[in-house]
Every structure is written in C-alpha cells, then in structure tokens.
Design a protein around this motif. Structure first.
Motif, PDB file in Angstrom:
ATOM      1  N   ASP A  92      42.908 -24.927 -27.015  1.00 14.84           N
ATOM      2  CA  ASP A  92      43.703 -25.946 -26.313  1.00 14.84           C
ATOM      3  C   ASP A  92      42.928 -27.260 -26.237  1.00 14.84           C
ATOM      4  N   PRO A  93      43.623 -28.397 -26.070  1.00  5.06           N
ATOM      5  CA  PRO A  93      42.913 -29.648 -25.804  1.00  5.06           C
ATOM      6  C   PRO A  93      42.071 -29.507 -24.545  1.00  5.06           C
ATOM      7  N   PRO A  94      40.843 -29.972 -24.525  1.00  7.58           N
ATOM      8  CA  PRO A  94      39.966 -29.781 -23.361  1.00  7.58           C
ATOM      9  C   PRO A  94      40.575 -30.253 -22.040  1.00  7.58           C
ATOM     10  N   MET A  95      41.295 -31.388 -22.059  1.00 10.25           N
ATOM     11  CA  MET A  95      41.817 -31.944 -20.821  1.00 10.25           C
ATOM     12  C   MET A  95      43.063 -31.220 -20.316  1.00 10.25           C
ATOM     13  N   LEU A  96      43.569 -30.245 -21.069  1.00 10.84           N
ATOM     14  CA  LEU A  96      44.707 -29.472 -20.582  1.00 10.84           C
ATOM     15  C   LEU A  96      44.375 -28.781 -19.263  1.00 10.84           C
ATOM     16  N   ALA A  97      43.098 -28.463 -19.062  1.00 11.32           N
ATOM     17  CA  ALA A  97      42.684 -27.775 -17.834  1.00 11.32           C
ATOM     18  C   ALA A  97      42.951 -28.597 -16.576  1.00 11.32           C
ATOM     19  N   ALA A  98      43.146 -29.907 -16.724  1.00 10.13           N
ATOM     20  CA  ALA A  98      43.448 -30.756 -15.575  1.00 10.13           C
ATOM     21  C   ALA A  98      44.933 -30.746 -15.233  1.00 10.13           C
ATOM     22  N   ASP A  99      45.768 -30.260 -16.133  1.00  9.41           N
ATOM     23  CA  ASP A  99      47.216 -30.309 -15.936  1.00  9.41           C
ATOM     24  C   ASP A  99      47.890 -28.962 -16.089  1.00  9.41           C
ATOM     25  N   SER A 100      47.136 -27.914 -16.301  1.00  8.81           N
ATOM     26  CA  SER A 100      47.715 -26.601 -16.561  1.00  8.81           C
ATOM     27  C   SER A 100      46.804 -25.520 -16.013  1.00  8.81           C
ATOM     28  N   ASP A 101      47.400 -24.379 -15.677  1.00  7.99           N
ATOM     29  CA  ASP A 101      46.624 -23.199 -15.313  1.00  7.99           C
ATOM     30  C   ASP A 101      46.653 -22.168 -16.436  1.00  7.99           C
ATOM     31  N   GLY A 102      47.053 -22.632 -17.630  1.00  6.12           N
ATOM     32  CA  GLY A 102      46.937 -21.797 -18.812  1.00  6.12           C
ATOM     33  C   GLY A 102      48.178 -20.981 -19.122  1.00  6.12           C
ATOM     34  N   SER A 103      48.122 -20.293 -20.248  1.00  2.62           N
ATOM     35  CA  SER A 103      49.215 -19.430 -20.693  1.00  2.62           C
ATOM     36  C   SER A 103      48.831 -17.971 -20.463  1.00  2.62           C
ATOM     37  N   PRO A 104      49.839 -17.083 -20.424  1.00  2.00           N
ATOM     38  CA  PRO A 104      49.554 -15.685 -20.058  1.00  2.00           C
ATOM     39  C   PRO A 104      48.718 -14.953 -21.094  1.00  2.00           C
ATOM     40  N   ILE A 105      47.918 -14.002 -20.619  1.00  6.80           N
ATOM     41  CA  ILE A 105      47.240 -13.074 -21.517  1.00  6.80           C
ATOM     42  C   ILE A 105      48.301 -12.132 -22.099  1.00  6.80           C
ATOM     43  N   PRO A 106      48.048 -11.516 -23.256  1.00 11.84           N
ATOM     44  CA  PRO A 106      49.121 -10.817 -23.975  1.00 11.84           C
ATOM     45  C   PRO A 106      49.800  -9.698 -23.190  1.00 11.84           C
ATOM     46  N   TRP A 107      49.084  -9.021 -22.295  1.00 12.84           N
ATOM     47  CA  TRP A 107      49.685  -7.870 -21.610  1.00 12.84           C
ATOM     48  C   TRP A 107      50.272  -8.214 -20.234  1.00 12.84           C
ATOM     49  N   MET A 108      50.402  -9.522 -19.955  1.00 15.22           N
ATOM     50  CA  MET A 108      51.060  -9.943 -18.714  1.00 15.22           C
ATOM     51  C   MET A 108      52.192 -10.919 -19.035  1.00 15.22           C
ATOM     52  N   GLU A 109      53.292 -10.788 -18.294  1.00 13.30           N
ATOM     53  CA  GLU A 109      54.431 -11.687 -18.436  1.00 13.30           C
ATOM     54  C   GLU A 109      54.580 -12.513 -17.158  1.00 13.30           C
ATOM     55  N   VAL A 110      55.092 -13.726 -17.298  1.00 10.26           N
ATOM     56  CA  VAL A 110      55.356 -14.566 -16.129  1.00 10.26           C
ATOM     57  C   VAL A 110      56.777 -15.115 -16.220  1.00 10.26           C
ATOM     58  N   ARG A 111      57.392 -15.324 -15.059  1.00 14.48           N
ATOM     59  CA  ARG A 111      58.703 -15.963 -14.952  1.00 14.48           C
ATOM     60  C   ARG A 111      58.658 -16.929 -13.782  1.00 14.48           C
ATOM     61  N   ILE A 112      59.414 -18.003 -13.886  1.00 16.38           N
ATOM     62  CA  ILE A 112      59.562 -18.952 -12.784  1.00 16.38           C
ATOM     63  C   ILE A 112      61.045 -19.002 -12.440  1.00 16.38           C
ATOM     64  N   VAL A 113      61.383 -18.623 -11.208  1.00 13.76           N
ATOM     65  CA  VAL A 113      62.792 -18.455 -10.831  1.00 13.76           C
ATOM     66  C   VAL A 113      63.086 -19.205  -9.537  1.00 13.76           C
ATOM     67  N   ASP A 114      64.399 -19.401  -9.300  1.00 10.92           N
ATOM     68  CA  ASP A 114      64.818 -20.002  -8.034  1.00 10.92           C
ATOM     69  C   ASP A 114      64.980 -18.908  -6.985  1.00 10.92           C
ATOM     70  N   ASP A 115      65.453 -19.274  -5.799  1.00 15.85           N
ATOM     71  CA  ASP A 115      65.568 -18.297  -4.714  1.00 15.85           C
ATOM     72  C   ASP A 115      66.569 -17.195  -5.023  1.00 15.85           C
ATOM     73  N   GLY A 116      67.477 -17.451  -5.971  1.00 16.68           N
ATOM     74  CA  GLY A 116      68.442 -16.433  -6.362  1.00 16.68           C
ATOM     75  C   GLY A 116      67.970 -15.551  -7.498  1.00 16.68           C
ATOM     76  N   GLY A 117      66.779 -15.815  -8.016  1.00 19.11           N
ATOM     77  CA  GLY A 117      66.231 -15.011  -9.103  1.00 19.11           C
ATOM     78  C   GLY A 117      66.563 -15.503 -10.487  1.00 19.11           C
ATOM     79  N   ALA A 118      67.252 -16.659 -10.600  1.00 17.10           N
ATOM     80  CA  ALA A 118      67.595 -17.214 -11.907  1.00 17.10           C
ATOM     81  C   ALA A 118      66.479 -18.120 -12.405  1.00 17.10           C
ATOM     82  N   PRO A 119      66.199 -18.124 -13.710  1.00 16.08           N
ATOM     83  CA  PRO A 119      65.152 -19.012 -14.244  1.00 16.08           C
ATOM     84  C   PRO A 119      65.452 -20.472 -13.931  1.00 16.08           C
ATOM     85  N   VAL A 120      64.430 -21.228 -13.585  1.00 13.06           N
ATOM     86  CA  VAL A 120      64.599 -22.649 -13.292  1.00 13.06           C
ATOM     87  C   VAL A 120      64.550 -23.438 -14.592  1.00 13.06           C
TER      88      VAL A 120
END
Length: 541
Positions: free
Chosen positions: A355-383
């Motif tokens: 990754d670009p070195p300065m990405l660390a100032a604007d991101s917490d990174g991408s998932p490791i292969p054996w973990m999944e992430v989702r970002i949802v609203d209060d109803g459980g739908a993807p934002v």
C-alpha cells in the motif's frame, strides 16, 4: 457459543484452523534450531535479564507443567496469571497449554475489584502474581482475596510469598519429571478446538467481559500480522504492550514461537529501553498504540540510536495522524502500518507493505483473508460507499464467546454469525475500512451523529495538540454537545483556535467541539487505549 460445523470445516479446509497448538510450534522450533534465542526477558523492576533458547524454553515449560499438576490443576481449569512481561509469564502460559489448562491473563495494573471478578467468574484454582510490583503488594491483595474465594486453592508468588502462599522458585524450580514425565504430559495435550485463553476486555467502558478463545481462534488471530507483513523466523520482535493484553500475548509471545523468531521483552514501558533493544538486538518489528509510537519518536530525537534494522511499526486502537506516519519514516526509518482488531478477534484489518505509505493515516487497512467485514445501518442493510455504519465481522479468528455470559455474546451475533463489534466505520475507498468511533462514544448533537474519530483525527493535525479525545456532555436543547479533552504540546490552544483549525480543514460546523478541557495526559489502559468513560465521569462531576 460454538462455531457452525460448516464454518469449522471450511476453516480447516482453507488451512485457517490447524490440528496443532503452540506447543507443537515450540517443538518445531526446537527441532529446527534448539540453541537459538527464543526470548530475551529484561526486567527493569528486578534488574535482571534472562535469555532462553527454544530448547530451554521447552524444558522449563515441561517443568512448570509438572508443577501445575502438582498443585492439582486439571485440564480445563483456569490458571490466572497476573504478571508483568517476565519469562515466568511465557513459560506458565505454555505450561497451561501443555496440560490442557486455560490461561487467564490479567494485567498487573488491575486491583482488588477486577481480580475478584476474574477469579470469581473463572473459579481459577491457581493464581500467580508478583510479590510487590511497582510499589503495590500483590501478595497481600491475594492473601485477602483467598479468604473470599473458596475455589482459589493456591496463590503462587514470584518474589516473597506470605505464609500459606507458594513461592514460584521453590515450587517450580523442583524437578517434577519423575512424578509427571513427558509421556504423562503428552497424554493431556488439548484438542485445538478446546478452550485456551480467557482474557478480560481492557475496561475502556468499565465493563470487562471474559473473552474465550480456543487454540485455533488464538492461532488465527495471531497469524494475521505475520502473513500481512511478511514476518519470518529471521525477524526480531519487541513491544511495550503487556503480554497480559491480547496484542502482547499474540504478537510478542505466540507469534515469535510460531515463526521461530526471537522476542525481546521489557516489563516497564520505557521508550529509551525499547530503542536500546532495537540497537542491541537488531529488532525488526514492533507494535503499539499511538502513545507508544509518539514516545518512541520523541526518545529517538533526544538520543540517536542505530535503528536501521527496524522495518515495521504496527499501530492500532486509535487514528494515526499523518505527521506521525511521516515521523516514523523520518526518525525511525521504518514503515508504520495501521490496523484494527479487538480482544475478541486479534488483528482483522491492516495496511500492507504494498500500500502507499501514507494510507496508514487515512485507513485501518483491509481484512486478512480469513476474516470478513461489513458496514451496515441500524436495520442491518449495507451502507452506501463512504457512509458511516456499524462494523460487523466474522471468520476464523472470532472468539468462542464470553465466558459464562452466553446471553451477552449471543446479543452481539446475528443469524448469519456476524459479530457486532460496537465500532462505527466507513469504507476507506481502497478496499479497506476506516474506524469512525465507538457506538458507545457517539455524540448525538441535535439528532445528528458527530463522527468522533474524524474530528479527533483532524484535531491531531494541529501542531500543538499532542493528544485529544472527544466526548459528549448533556445539553437541554440539543441533547448533547461535544467536549474536546486536549493534552497540548507547548502553549495550549484555546477553543476558538481549534474551531478555526477545523474550519480550515473543511469540517462542518455542527461537528466542532463546543467545550475545551485541558489535561496533562489522557487516562489510558496499559495497552494505550483512552478510557473515555473516565472523561465522561469528569464532566459529570
């Protein structure tokens, strides 16, 4: 709560779960290079340094395993370890795994209330503590607690025991091989899916829960960083985090053993000592929350050491300001990698070397292969892309539950096994995430959520802001307003100056803090996380 059978089969088929434990990793390291240094344990508090080769580490592990059996510890029992980063902590943790017992690490800063809660909930028959450590008499505290906890049969003291307590050196220094030979220890080897660790959350909310990990979930949690960053047995690892915290336990204890690498321990946080270790032992990798990073940069500026071996500094638990990313490169000659994870699952997302070195100032990174992430609203739908929502995760490193609090863990899971982390996040636009705050830390001003971490990240860019935390306080008209707690670098800024700074950064006026409290430093856990509940209590008082 157990993992679904189909998921467990998939985790094994993909190689994310194994049919081995940390003891098997230690044996493999001994076979490859028995005389290689496994741990250099420097104790500032005891003014000693102990060096253990992999062969010596295995021998001491077997002896301590026999000593635990002699105290009546059985497979499945919890052994509570409230110790600094000493060699005894490493060996006792491995000894628990050797006989199928469960490690119960507790940070040395915890006192009577927290210790009684941990010992009472787990019904640990054995607790190991220092005698007097950093001015506090742990042996005396356990002497009192032992009378209140019938399940606690033995208190082991590294140091001077009280009457009725067990001296570590006297008991575990004995040769237990005749009574408990290696073959008998082998017969107690745990299933990799058996409980391995109960670690209490660090208390940023004041409500610790006992996070239960199996050997497999711990291993998956540990493997994220070496696989993402390309760490190998040639690396030398050190960090200031307590090994009774998940970061230290995973990445300064289990990871070096799994890699066959060398780890250098320090029992008291001191950035100068860490830098001395880098220079003396040619350390290549370290890790810590932003305060550890800032302290290390400042110490290197005060006194230059040869830190040319250091290539990576992993950092989590709070946003990393851009100037810190730059200073790690300029002052330490290393690359800073931002990450996100929890006691419940270890490192889940991390920035990569490609990754670009300065990405660390604007991101917490991408998932490791054996973990999944989702970002949802209060109803459980993807934002929508870029919008803030609740962060959900699932995968091979997710813990097995909260010990004896199944209803609390079940409430955090949905029908598809997604775990609600309690964190808010958004997409970083590069396939990863950016943490936007804790749900419990939300400030709701006039019906609108204030993106707390975004505001903090912007304020960190002010040249005289050393530390900052945003918390809400009650307001009759708007419900809540935001207060900025600031520890300054030099002359403290006033509130109008900070508001002008946010205005220049393009931040909406409704997100600006409307109150400023100046502090010498923010209250933190030993792992460097800010305890915002203490700041809210201060405002309430």
């Amino acid at each position: 709560m157990s993992v679904a059978v189909a998921d467990a089969e998939r985790f094994r088929a993909e190689g994310w779960w194994r049919d081995r434990t940390a003891i098997d990793d230690l044996r493999a390291a001994v076979e490859r290079h028995p005389g290689k240094t496994a741990f250099v344990a420097r104790s500032l508090g005891r003014d000693e340094t102990v060096t253990l080769t992999f062969d010596e580490l295995l021998r001491r592990t077997d002896r301590c395993a026999g000593g635990l059996l002699a105290l009546g510890v059985e497979p499945g029992d919890v052994v509570t370890l409230q110790l600094p980063n000493w060699w005894e902590l490493v060996v006792l943790s491995l000894a628990c795994t050797r006989i199928g017992a469960v490690v119960g690490p507790v940070m040395p800063i915890m006192r009577r209330r927290e210790m009684r809660h941990a010992l009472g909930l787990t019904e640990a028959p054995v607790c190991v503590v220092p005698g007097v450590w950093r001015g506090f008499d742990h042996a005396a505290m356990l002497d009192e607690l032992a009378g209140e906890l019938p399940s606690l049969r033995h208190v082991v003291v590294v140091g001077e025991p009280r009457p009725g307590q067990v001296g570590f050196d006297e008991h575990f220094g004995r040769a237990w091989e005749d009574e408990h030979p290696a073959s008998a220890l082998d017969a107690l080897a745990p299933d990799p899916d058996a409980p391995a660790q109960i670690l209490f959350t660090s208390g940023t909310t004041g409500e610790p829960k006992g996070v239960l990990h199996t050997h497999n979930t711990l291993d998956a949690a540990m493997r994220g960083e070496p696989e993402a960053l390309g760490l190998t047995g040639d690396d030398v690892i050190t960090m200031g985090s307590p090994m009774t915290h998940q970061a230290g336990y995973l990445y300064c204890m289990l990871m070096p053993i799994a890699l066959g690498a060398t780890a250098v321990l320090q029992d008291v946080w001191d950035a100068d000592v860490l830098l001395d270790h880098v220079a003396e032992h040619r350390v290549t990798f370290t890790m810590g929350a932003p305060p550890f990073v800032l302290d290390t940069i400042a110490a290197q500026r005060r006194e230059q050491r040869d830190v040319s071996s250091l290539h990576s500094f992993a950092c989590g638990s709070a946003p990393v300001p851009p100037h810190v990313v730059e200073e790690v490169m300029e002052v330490l000659g290393a690359r800073l990698h931002a990450l996100w994870g929890m006691t419940e699952n270890g490192t889940v997302t991390i920035t990569r070397p490609e990754d670009p070195p300065m990405l660390a100032a604007d991101s917490d990174g991408s998932p490791i292969p054996w973990m999944e992430v989702r970002i949802v609203d209060d109803g459980g739908a993807p934002v929508a892309e870029g919008e803030v929502g609740r962060l959900l995760v699932r995968g091979a490193s997710q813990c097995a539950g909260y010990y004896r609090r199944p209803e609390v863990y079940a409430a955090a899971l949905d029908d598809e096994g997604w775990f609600d982390t309690g964190d808010l996040a958004r997409s970083d636009g590069h396939g990863g995430i950016r943490i936007a705050g804790r749900l419990k830390d939300l400030v709701m001003r006039g019906g609108e959520n204030i993106p707390v971490l975004e505001v903090e990240a912007a304020l960190y860019r002010h040249p005289r802001v050393r530390e900052v935390a945003i918390v809400g306080y009650p307001d009759e008209r708007l419900g809540e307003r935001a207060c900025a707690f600031v520890a300054a670098e030099g002359e403290p800024p006033d509130l109008p100056e900070l508001q002008r700074h946010l205005d220049a950064a393009g931040m909406a006026r409704q997100f600006w803090p409307e109150r400023l409290e100046l502090v010498d430093e923010l209250p933190k856990t030993p792992s460097g996380k800010v305890q915002k509940f203490q700041l809210r209590e201060r405002l309430a008082g």
